[in-house]
Write a protein that holds these residues in place. Structure first.
Motif, PDB file in Angstrom:
ATOM      1  N   ARG A  44       0.795  -1.208   0.000  1.00 26.40           N
ATOM      2  CA  ARG A  44       0.000   0.000   0.000  1.00 26.40           C
ATOM      3  C   ARG A  44       0.840   1.275   0.000  1.00 26.40           C
ATOM      4  O   ARG A  44       0.466   2.266  -0.613  1.00 26.40           O
ATOM      5  N   ASP A  45       1.942   1.306   0.677  1.00 28.69           N
ATOM      6  CA  ASP A  45       2.779   2.506   0.744  1.00 28.69           C
ATOM      7  C   ASP A  45       3.324   2.882  -0.642  1.00 28.69           C
ATOM      8  O   ASP A  45       3.347   4.052  -1.007  1.00 28.69           O
ATOM      9  N   SER A  46       3.759   1.894  -1.391  1.00 29.63           N
ATOM     10  CA  SER A  46       4.310   2.202  -2.719  1.00 29.63           C
ATOM     11  C   SER A  46       3.210   2.686  -3.650  1.00 29.63           C
ATOM     12  O   SER A  46       3.428   3.590  -4.469  1.00 29.63           O
ATOM     13  N   LEU A  47       1.997   2.112  -3.509  1.00 28.70           N
ATOM     14  CA  LEU A  47       0.881   2.572  -4.336  1.00 28.70           C
ATOM     15  C   LEU A  47       0.512   4.012  -3.988  1.00 28.70           C
ATOM     16  O   LEU A  47       0.242   4.825  -4.866  1.00 28.70           O
ATOM     17  N   THR A  48       0.537   4.367  -2.726  1.00 28.30           N
ATOM     18  CA  THR A  48       0.258   5.733  -2.295  1.00 28.30           C
ATOM     19  C   THR A  48       1.312   6.687  -2.845  1.00 28.30           C
ATOM     20  O   THR A  48       0.999   7.793  -3.305  1.00 28.30           O
ATOM     21  N   ASN A  49       2.566   6.269  -2.810  1.00 25.05           N
ATOM     22  CA  ASN A  49       3.658   7.095  -3.347  1.00 25.05           C
ATOM     23  C   ASN A  49       3.484   7.308  -4.862  1.00 25.05           C
ATOM     24  O   ASN A  49       3.714   8.410  -5.375  1.00 25.05           O
ATOM     25  N   ILE A  50       3.069   6.256  -5.554  1.00 28.40           N
ATOM     26  CA  ILE A  50       2.870   6.374  -7.000  1.00 28.40           C
ATOM     27  C   ILE A  50       1.742   7.350  -7.294  1.00 28.40           C
ATOM     28  O   ILE A  50       1.853   8.216  -8.162  1.00 28.40           O
ATOM     29  N   TYR A  51       0.623   7.250  -6.565  1.00 30.68           N
ATOM     30  CA  TYR A  51      -0.480   8.185  -6.765  1.00 30.68           C
ATOM     31  C   TYR A  51      -0.050   9.626  -6.444  1.00 30.68           C
ATOM     32  O   TYR A  51      -0.443  10.575  -7.123  1.00 30.68           O
ATOM     33  N   SER A  52       0.724   9.770  -5.404  1.00 27.05           N
ATOM     34  CA  SER A  52       1.221  11.095  -5.019  1.00 27.05           C
ATOM     35  C   SER A  52       2.079  11.699  -6.140  1.00 27.05           C
ATOM     36  O   SER A  52       1.949  12.882  -6.482  1.00 27.05           O
ATOM     37  N   GLU A  53       2.951  10.900  -6.710  1.00 30.84           N
ATOM     38  CA  GLU A  53       3.815  11.376  -7.805  1.00 30.84           C
ATOM     39  C   GLU A  53       2.982  11.668  -9.058  1.00 30.84           C
ATOM     40  O   GLU A  53       3.254  12.638  -9.782  1.00 30.84           O
ATOM     41  N   ALA A  54       1.942  10.873  -9.310  1.00 32.74           N
ATOM     42  CA  ALA A  54       1.074  11.115 -10.462  1.00 32.74           C
ATOM     43  C   ALA A  54       0.337  12.445 -10.299  1.00 32.74           C
ATOM     44  O   ALA A  54       0.146  13.187 -11.260  1.00 32.74           O
ATOM     45  N   GLU A  55      -0.050  12.758  -9.062  1.00 28.06           N
ATOM     46  CA  GLU A  55      -0.696  14.046  -8.818  1.00 28.06           C
ATOM     47  C   GLU A  55       0.272  15.199  -9.070  1.00 28.06           C
ATOM     48  O   GLU A  55      -0.111  16.267  -9.564  1.00 28.06           O
ATOM     49  N   LYS A  56       1.539  15.010  -8.738  1.00 24.61           N
ATOM     50  CA  LYS A  56       2.553  16.035  -9.021  1.00 24.61           C
ATOM     51  C   LYS A  56       2.672  16.276 -10.528  1.00 24.61           C
ATOM     52  O   LYS A  56       2.764  17.416 -10.974  1.00 24.61           O
ATOM     53  N   ILE A  57       2.654  15.187 -11.287  1.00 23.03           N
ATOM     54  CA  ILE A  57       2.727  15.316 -12.752  1.00 23.03           C
ATOM     55  C   ILE A  57       1.520  16.083 -13.266  1.00 23.03           C
ATOM     56  O   ILE A  57       1.637  16.973 -14.112  1.00 23.03           O
ATOM     57  N   GLU A  58       0.355  15.743 -12.735  1.00 17.13           N
ATOM     58  CA  GLU A  58      -0.862  16.430 -13.167  1.00 17.13           C
ATOM     59  C   GLU A  58      -0.821  17.913 -12.786  1.00 17.13           C
ATOM     60  O   GLU A  58      -1.253  18.787 -13.534  1.00 17.13           O
ATOM     61  N   ALA A  59      -0.272  18.249 -11.636  1.00 20.03           N
ATOM     62  CA  ALA A  59      -0.140  19.651 -11.207  1.00 20.03           C
ATOM     63  C   ALA A  59       0.794  20.415 -12.149  1.00 20.03           C
ATOM     64  O   ALA A  59       0.527  21.568 -12.516  1.00 20.03           O
ATOM     65  N   ILE A  60       1.862  19.753 -12.569  1.00 17.56           N
ATOM     66  CA  ILE A  60       2.803  20.388 -13.519  1.00 17.56           C
ATOM     67  C   ILE A  60       2.098  20.638 -14.851  1.00 17.56           C
ATOM     68  O   ILE A  60       2.231  21.710 -15.453  1.00 17.56           O
ATOM     69  N   ALA A  61       1.331  19.664 -15.305  1.00 19.20           N
ATOM     70  CA  ALA A  61       0.594  19.823 -16.548  1.00 19.20           C
ATOM     71  C   ALA A  61      -0.409  20.971 -16.460  1.00 19.20           C
ATOM     72  O   ALA A  61      -0.546  21.774 -17.396  1.00 19.20           O
ATOM     73  N   ASN A  62      -1.105  21.069 -15.324  1.00 16.54           N
ATOM     74  CA  ASN A  62      -2.065  22.163 -15.122  1.00 16.54           C
ATOM     75  C   ASN A  62      -1.350  23.523 -15.106  1.00 16.54           C
ATOM     76  O   ASN A  62      -1.838  24.511 -15.651  1.00 16.54           O
ATOM     77  N   GLU A  63      -0.172  23.563 -14.461  1.00 17.81           N
ATOM     78  CA  GLU A  63       0.612  24.802 -14.417  1.00 17.81           C
ATOM     79  C   GLU A  63       1.017  25.233 -15.827  1.00 17.81           C
ATOM     80  O   GLU A  63       0.923  26.417 -16.178  1.00 17.81           O
TER      81      GLU A  63
END
Length: 154
Positions: free
Chosen positions: A131-150
């Protein structure tokens, strides 16, 4: 037809030579045909009107030269105005190019950030499980999406 003169002599030089030759001719004429100073003086007085004529022509030539210079200055002013307009347009184009280059730099920086986040995701996949690695992956995916939105907003 072959020209008699091999050199092209400017008109003003030919005119000057002609005037000097005519002056020397009148000097020779006065010396040859008039023996007394009285006769020579009367002969010289005949050319007073010619002197006035040449003075008048010189004045007209001066006025014409001033006219030509005014026309040339007017053309130079017009050319300078066109150059100023062209330079202003060039400055506008350069400003637009700078803006494009800045946006390209922002896009490149965003690509580098995305690549770094993707590398962290891959590292998390390889090292972690559960579960921890899956949470980290989702967290990093959100960072990518934030960069795209920026990038999309600005």
């Amino acid at each position: 037809m072959v020209s008699m003169l091999k050199w092209k002599i400017p008109v003003y030089i030919l005119a000057g030579i002609s005037v000097v030759a005519l002056w020397l001719f009148t000097l020779f004429l006065g010396q040859t045909f008039f023996t007394t100073w009285t006769e020579r003086g009367q002969f010289g007085d005949l050319f007073g009107s010619v002197n006035a004529l040449f003075s008048g022509l010189a004045f007209v030539a001066l006025i014409y030269t001033i006219h030509l210079q005014r026309q040339e200055l007017s053309l130079q002013r017009t050319e300078l105005e066109l150059q100023r307009k062209e330079m202003a347009a060039s400055r506008g184009e350069l400003a637009a190019q700078v803006a494009v280059q800045k946006s390209q730099v922002r896009a490149t920086i965003a690509q580098i950030r995305v690549a770094a986040v993707e590398a962290r995701i891959e590292a998390t996949k390889l090292t972690g499980s559960g579960r921890d690695s899956l949470t980290n992956i989702y967290s990093e995916a959100e960072k990518i999406e934030a960069i795209a939105n920026e990038l999309e907003n600005g």
